[in-house]
Write a protein that holds these residues in place. Sequence first.
Motif, PDB file in Angstrom:
ATOM      1  N   LYS A  78      59.271  41.453  59.944  1.00 17.12           N
ATOM      2  CA  LYS A  78      60.160  40.746  60.528  1.00 17.12           C
ATOM      3  C   LYS A  78      61.133  41.755  61.373  1.00 17.12           C
ATOM      4  O   LYS A  78      61.077  42.950  61.472  1.00 17.12           O
ATOM      5  CB  LYS A  78      60.937  39.934  59.532  1.00 17.12           C
ATOM      6  CG  LYS A  78      60.230  39.122  58.627  1.00 17.12           C
ATOM      7  CD  LYS A  78      59.316  38.015  59.362  1.00 17.12           C
ATOM      8  CE  LYS A  78      60.162  37.430  60.519  1.00 17.12           C
ATOM      9  NZ  LYS A  78      59.038  36.597  61.447  1.00 17.12           N
ATOM     10  N   GLY A 126      59.992  32.773  58.144  1.00 18.33           N
ATOM     11  CA  GLY A 126      59.802  34.115  58.496  1.00 18.33           C
ATOM     12  C   GLY A 126      58.271  34.254  58.541  1.00 18.33           C
ATOM     13  O   GLY A 126      57.521  34.731  59.437  1.00 18.33           O
ATOM     14  N   GLY A 171      68.898  39.720  56.561  1.00 23.49           N
ATOM     15  CA  GLY A 171      67.650  39.451  55.900  1.00 23.49           C
ATOM     16  C   GLY A 171      67.424  38.040  56.656  1.00 23.49           C
ATOM     17  O   GLY A 171      66.501  37.382  56.289  1.00 23.49           O
ATOM     18  N   PHE A 184      68.748  49.494  54.219  1.00 16.80           N
ATOM     19  CA  PHE A 184      67.958  48.865  55.008  1.00 16.80           C
ATOM     20  C   PHE A 184      68.872  47.944  56.032  1.00 16.80           C
ATOM     21  O   PHE A 184      68.653  47.989  57.500  1.00 16.80           O
ATOM     22  CB  PHE A 184      67.123  47.708  54.133  1.00 16.80           C
ATOM     23  CG  PHE A 184      66.367  46.825  55.144  1.00 16.80           C
ATOM     24  CD1 PHE A 184      65.151  47.059  55.391  1.00 16.80           C
ATOM     25  CD2 PHE A 184      66.739  45.502  55.305  1.00 16.80           C
ATOM     26  CE1 PHE A 184      64.375  46.260  56.392  1.00 16.80           C
ATOM     27  CE2 PHE A 184      66.059  44.639  56.097  1.00 16.80           C
ATOM     28  CZ  PHE A 184      64.817  45.063  56.433  1.00 16.80           C
ATOM     29  N   MET A 219      55.776  41.014  51.987  1.00 17.94           N
ATOM     30  CA  MET A 219      56.900  41.502  51.349  1.00 17.94           C
ATOM     31  C   MET A 219      57.509  42.654  52.524  1.00 17.94           C
ATOM     32  O   MET A 219      56.826  42.882  53.500  1.00 17.94           O
ATOM     33  CB  MET A 219      56.582  42.352  50.069  1.00 17.94           C
ATOM     34  CG  MET A 219      55.459  43.265  50.040  1.00 17.94           C
ATOM     35  SD  MET A 219      54.921  43.991  48.676  1.00 17.94           S
ATOM     36  CE  MET A 219      56.329  44.850  48.085  1.00 17.94           C
ATOM     37  N   THR A 220      58.767  43.106  52.468  1.00 14.13           N
ATOM     38  CA  THR A 220      59.332  43.831  53.160  1.00 14.13           C
ATOM     39  C   THR A 220      58.555  45.179  53.022  1.00 14.13           C
ATOM     40  O   THR A 220      58.759  45.724  52.028  1.00 14.13           O
ATOM     41  CB  THR A 220      60.775  43.965  52.807  1.00 14.13           C
ATOM     42  OG1 THR A 220      61.306  42.464  52.903  1.00 14.13           O
ATOM     43  CG2 THR A 220      61.392  44.665  54.010  1.00 14.13           C
ATOM     44  N   LYS A 221      58.213  45.592  54.290  1.00 12.41           N
ATOM     45  CA  LYS A 221      57.443  46.839  54.241  1.00 12.41           C
ATOM     46  C   LYS A 221      58.087  48.138  54.898  1.00 12.41           C
ATOM     47  O   LYS A 221      57.860  49.218  54.578  1.00 12.41           O
ATOM     48  CB  LYS A 221      56.163  46.751  54.705  1.00 12.41           C
ATOM     49  CG  LYS A 221      55.188  45.788  54.146  1.00 12.41           C
ATOM     50  CD  LYS A 221      54.333  46.280  52.819  1.00 12.41           C
ATOM     51  CE  LYS A 221      53.198  45.513  52.363  1.00 12.41           C
ATOM     52  NZ  LYS A 221      52.434  46.056  51.598  1.00 12.41           N
ATOM     53  N   VAL A 222      59.010  47.845  55.848  1.00  9.06           N
ATOM     54  CA  VAL A 222      59.466  48.805  56.592  1.00  9.06           C
ATOM     55  C   VAL A 222      60.920  49.240  56.229  1.00  9.06           C
ATOM     56  O   VAL A 222      61.904  48.374  56.586  1.00  9.06           O
ATOM     57  CB  VAL A 222      59.469  48.638  58.127  1.00  9.06           C
ATOM     58  CG1 VAL A 222      59.853  49.658  58.829  1.00  9.06           C
ATOM     59  CG2 VAL A 222      57.965  48.147  58.710  1.00  9.06           C
ATOM     60  N   PHE A 223      61.124  50.255  55.582  1.00  2.00           N
ATOM     61  CA  PHE A 223      62.518  50.707  55.300  1.00  2.00           C
ATOM     62  C   PHE A 223      62.413  52.255  54.901  1.00  2.00           C
ATOM     63  O   PHE A 223      61.260  52.863  54.830  1.00  2.00           O
ATOM     64  CB  PHE A 223      62.972  49.660  54.207  1.00  2.00           C
ATOM     65  CG  PHE A 223      62.149  49.649  53.129  1.00  2.00           C
ATOM     66  CD1 PHE A 223      62.084  50.782  51.885  1.00  2.00           C
ATOM     67  CD2 PHE A 223      61.145  48.538  52.807  1.00  2.00           C
ATOM     68  CE1 PHE A 223      61.257  50.544  50.736  1.00  2.00           C
ATOM     69  CE2 PHE A 223      60.407  48.497  51.854  1.00  2.00           C
ATOM     70  CZ  PHE A 223      60.496  49.691  50.794  1.00  2.00           C
ATOM     71  N   ASP A 224      63.325  52.693  54.790  1.00  2.00           N
ATOM     72  CA  ASP A 224      63.693  54.082  53.863  1.00  2.00           C
ATOM     73  C   ASP A 224      64.144  53.946  52.879  1.00  2.00           C
ATOM     74  O   ASP A 224      63.543  53.561  51.800  1.00  2.00           O
ATOM     75  CB  ASP A 224      64.533  54.947  55.097  1.00  2.00           C
ATOM     76  CG  ASP A 224      64.054  55.022  56.527  1.00  2.00           C
ATOM     77  OD1 ASP A 224      63.155  55.666  56.705  1.00  2.00           O
ATOM     78  OD2 ASP A 224      64.402  54.301  57.527  1.00  2.00           O
ATOM     79  N   GLU A 249      64.212  42.409  61.123  1.00  2.00           N
ATOM     80  CA  GLU A 249      65.110  43.634  60.836  1.00  2.00           C
ATOM     81  C   GLU A 249      64.436  44.804  60.580  1.00  2.00           C
ATOM     82  O   GLU A 249      64.835  45.925  60.740  1.00  2.00           O
ATOM     83  CB  GLU A 249      66.106  42.931  59.758  1.00  2.00           C
ATOM     84  CG  GLU A 249      67.304  42.145  60.031  1.00  2.00           C
ATOM     85  CD  GLU A 249      67.737  41.108  59.294  1.00  2.00           C
ATOM     86  OE1 GLU A 249      66.535  40.601  58.629  1.00  2.00           O
ATOM     87  OE2 GLU A 249      68.758  40.705  59.242  1.00  2.00           O
ATOM     88  N   GLU A 250      63.100  44.585  59.859  1.00  2.00           N
ATOM     89  CA  GLU A 250      62.151  45.873  59.607  1.00  2.00           C
ATOM     90  C   GLU A 250      62.065  46.242  61.072  1.00  2.00           C
ATOM     91  O   GLU A 250      61.911  47.686  61.340  1.00  2.00           O
ATOM     92  CB  GLU A 250      60.691  45.261  59.306  1.00  2.00           C
ATOM     93  CG  GLU A 250      61.188  44.667  57.793  1.00  2.00           C
ATOM     94  CD  GLU A 250      59.671  44.272  57.488  1.00  2.00           C
ATOM     95  OE1 GLU A 250      59.266  43.088  57.620  1.00  2.00           O
ATOM     96  OE2 GLU A 250      59.131  45.013  56.514  1.00  2.00           O
TER      97      GLU A 250
END
Lengths: 570, 570
Positions: B264, A261, A54, A11, A1-6, B266-267
């Motif tokens: 990924k 991915g 994405g 995003f 799952m996408t983990k890195v964001f604010d 974009e992260e």
Amino acid sequence: MTKVFDKPEDFAAAALAGFCAANADRVRAVAHGAVRAAPGPRGKVALLVGGGSGHYPAFLGYVGTGLADAAVAGDVFASPSTAWIHGVAKAANRGGGVILGFGNYAGDVLNFGSAAERLRAEGIDARILAVTDDVASAGADERAKRRGVAGDLPVFKITGAAAEAGLDMDAVMAVAGRANDATVSFGVAFDGCTLPGQGTPLFTVDAGQVGMGLGIHGEPGISTRPMMPAADLARTLLDPLLAERPAGQDGRVAVILNGLGRTKYEELFVLWHHLTGLLSDAGLTPVDPEVGEFVTSLDMAGCSLTLTWLDDELEGYWRAPADAPAFRKGTVARPAAAAEDIGADAESAAQIVAAGPDAQAAGRCVAALIGHVARALADAEEELGRIDAQAGDGDHGQGMARGSAAAADAAEKAVQAGAGAGTVLSLAGDAWADRAGGTSGALWGVALRAWGQALGDDGKPSVQAVAQGAQAAHDAIVRLGGAQVGDKTLVDSLVPFVQVLNERVAAGEALGIAWAAAAARSTEAADATAQLTPRLGRARPLAERSLGHPDAGAVSLALCARVVGANLPG
Amino acid sequence: MTKVFDKPEDFAAAALAGFCAANADRVRAVAHGAVRAAPGPRGKVALLVGGGSGHYPAFLGYVGTGLADAAVAGDVFASPSTAWIHGVAKAANRGGGVILGFGNYAGDVLNFGSAAERLRAEGIDARILAVTDDVASAGADERAKRRGVAGDLPVFKITGAAAEAGLDMDAVMAVAGRANDATVSFGVAFDGCTLPGQGTPLFTVDAGQVGMGLGIHGEPGISTRPMMPAADLARTLLDPLLAERPAGQDGRVAVILNGLGRTKYEELFVLWHHLTGLLSDAGLTPVDPEVGEFVTSLDMAGCSLTLTWLDDELEGYWRAPADAPAFRKGTVARPAAAAEDIGADAESAAQIVAAGPDAQAAGRCVAALIGHVARALADAEEELGRIDAQAGDGDHGQGMARGSAAAADAAEKAVQAGAGAGTVLSLAGDAWADRAGGTSGALWGVALRAWGQALGDDGKPSVQAVAQGAQAAHDAIVRLGGAQVGDKTLVDSLVPFVQVLNERVAAGEALGIAWAAAAARSTEAADATAQLTPRLGRARPLAERSLGHPDAGAVSLALCARVVGANLPG
């Protein structure tokens, strides 16, 4: 799952900023996208590519010599708005016209199509290139209905090379069309991806199973089968493509083996090890094959195989040098970045010319009506969300509230600059599309813009002009959205509204009376539509769910019609 | 998890074959690796890089002009064997010597070190470049103990550019050493990776947590912390590196923001968006930053940040052009592939010269003893696996059985070719290391080779030569493995064996009696070692678990000693 964001909603914008910073020697940031740091020569046909975020390296990673001139990035898995596309296209234009390239998804078709109309209205030769390579999404006899997946890369690469070679617009489009017709893909998924900030994946594949023909946003495929060894998987990917080999094709193929991915390079190399033998057995010769990640779907597990049936011309453009952040081929002398101020066009605000007193009064009236609509939609946000959640993703109320609020703001600003009714409504539509996002935002944007252009800025619009504007709005929505009555979209309540309004106005009724009758008929239709909508919940395909917010879209349109009717002067 | 494979044990070899097929215009396959299709000029210092598979683009993706001359690929997360490295290094050598570059892991240190010794013995100037950039794995005062992670890329890039520039071996090694000293990395993990064919990941990170300082094979880190927004994560990655900024460094840094597989692009761009500001705040200027996947760990979720503190010389080599399948920079004119037959060296079998009758008789005796050992280890496979599983990964019995069976085969073939005792034992050792894999396979390989060289092929070896051979085997293991008595490795039972054997032989005892005494003492030591081994199970770091198979390695060595003792003639 996408983990890195604010914040999840930031995003895509942060990723765009980071991409531009990391590649500052190659690209220049413009609002909502990037253009080449060293633009092509004046007069060159420009290729703008884009779609939702994405999917990196699609689409930003393709900006460079021999490939795209610019890319526009929407939110994650969401089409960029018409205004965003329009702005980046203006920045990319070198005077030779702009090709707008994207994968064939409803939201993209709408927004890129609408942007092309606006560009053409401004005298820019804008063309549409919708990639349709996914054989799992529709039959060979319905080619135009197919989605775009990793075929984006060879189609854009070949188109970009033709543009770089200096061909004129018609010639580049001819090559692009042939490249798209020659490109086929088939994909499999092992597991779904998760949007930033969400706790569960968009879909899952049962353990020990593999999903056949899945799309790149969690669209369901055609079947599932038990997981198989790599040798069998290679055959599974290739067979549906071999079935579409054109008669007489001599066997040269561009090949893309694409990871989505989470399926990694060495797994792809294992597949390629098998595919080389299978391709050879089929009498095919891979030309400059690419094995890696080219069109991803966040961290989705899966892969796809793409073939482009080559002839001499397509092979030449496929093999031509290219130099983009995520795709290089051959040797390109890196041109120096241009000193000229790229992107100024994209940022420049529309200049408002003050209209006459009657037109300004009409503008104030339009702005006031939009204000009423915005307040009503804010009140109805929760209820519209609830209706939408029964068949869709539940964000329709939010989108309508956000879009109409932005439209009311823009209308008010236009009024203060002395705009007439037509300009007020057009600018309100642009703001609506920009802030609402999604398909229904884009539809409302084109509808209000079309209506505004029908009204014009010459004095107070006639009752007939208002009715003609409604017709123009209807035509724009049907042309861009492609939906018909009965498809459970806003068209279901729009069509009776426009029909009744025009009949009553033609019969000589006053605007207020005609409008009220039209709004009533529209409401009846919306109620009927909502009751007809099947209750499919989350199992419903995302693409279908996002197309025009079935039932909720019809309901909100009827609501707007009633609110305007109740507040019409006179 | 890894999904695409046939037999799990064939994964790495199939990936290598697929990589070479997909990049046939750039690389040429040799046994267990790849070399440039267009080799560098004669006399150029060659850079061979390698390590386990599962890290693509490390290491195969680095083969190309301005970077590596060749890469050798072990099994997934397992060092390539000494013989594999030796073979690929011979194919890569252009007459200017070979630098063997790898990340600083026990198995790699052993096998690359052992290969360098063999190359030097053949007159090839072979040097060792162990990358030690991971600040989480040891303190700044123990730099040589640090692991290699994504710092591999800048260190190899700078070294490769210096070699491409035509520097001689000493000068290239001086640059390489400075590049390694200037390179620091810190990584975080969000979730573990799964080996092909296994059902569970090597490790997991609890939901909502992030592992600090994790390695690239599931090695545990220094701590876990709650998951944080991207802005905080950027600071978390950067701070430990800033703490090691050299005094007086002017702020120029090469930067690698590396995704481990499932995190990924974009992260990473979102992180980079924050890092640009933080780097600037710290007075640092990124030079040609790289944001992407450079050293992965199958589909592990996580990322790492690497800085190389630049000066004029290092910056020049960092910025120099390069053209490898997975790393391009600037513009390199692609040289035509060479017509010469690369790789013939790597494939050529060792030529066996027939020895005299006494030496051949001794060779038959050695081969028979190895046959006894192989049968005993096959019988003991399950029991050794059970012992190993208590503290390690349970594959020691399998490795010993496979290695000794291969050694017995090789010995029998050597006997049929008329080899003397020394050659039989050396070739048996090579085969053992090749097939057993892992650290203990490599140690057995160097030990038997050293023993064989001490025996020689001149007539029947003396009792003293046998004892000296044991000492040589011991010295090779201690030199390459670095373990001491008490570290719970095979050294624990090897040292008393060698000590007693030499004492008894020096005292004039017959070989059979001396050997039996030595084997008995070795067995006592092994039993003691096994009882001392803590029962840590899977929680134990993989690197530690794989280092010499604590206790099981000591047990199997003592078993071999007993089997040989029981079958010694006379």
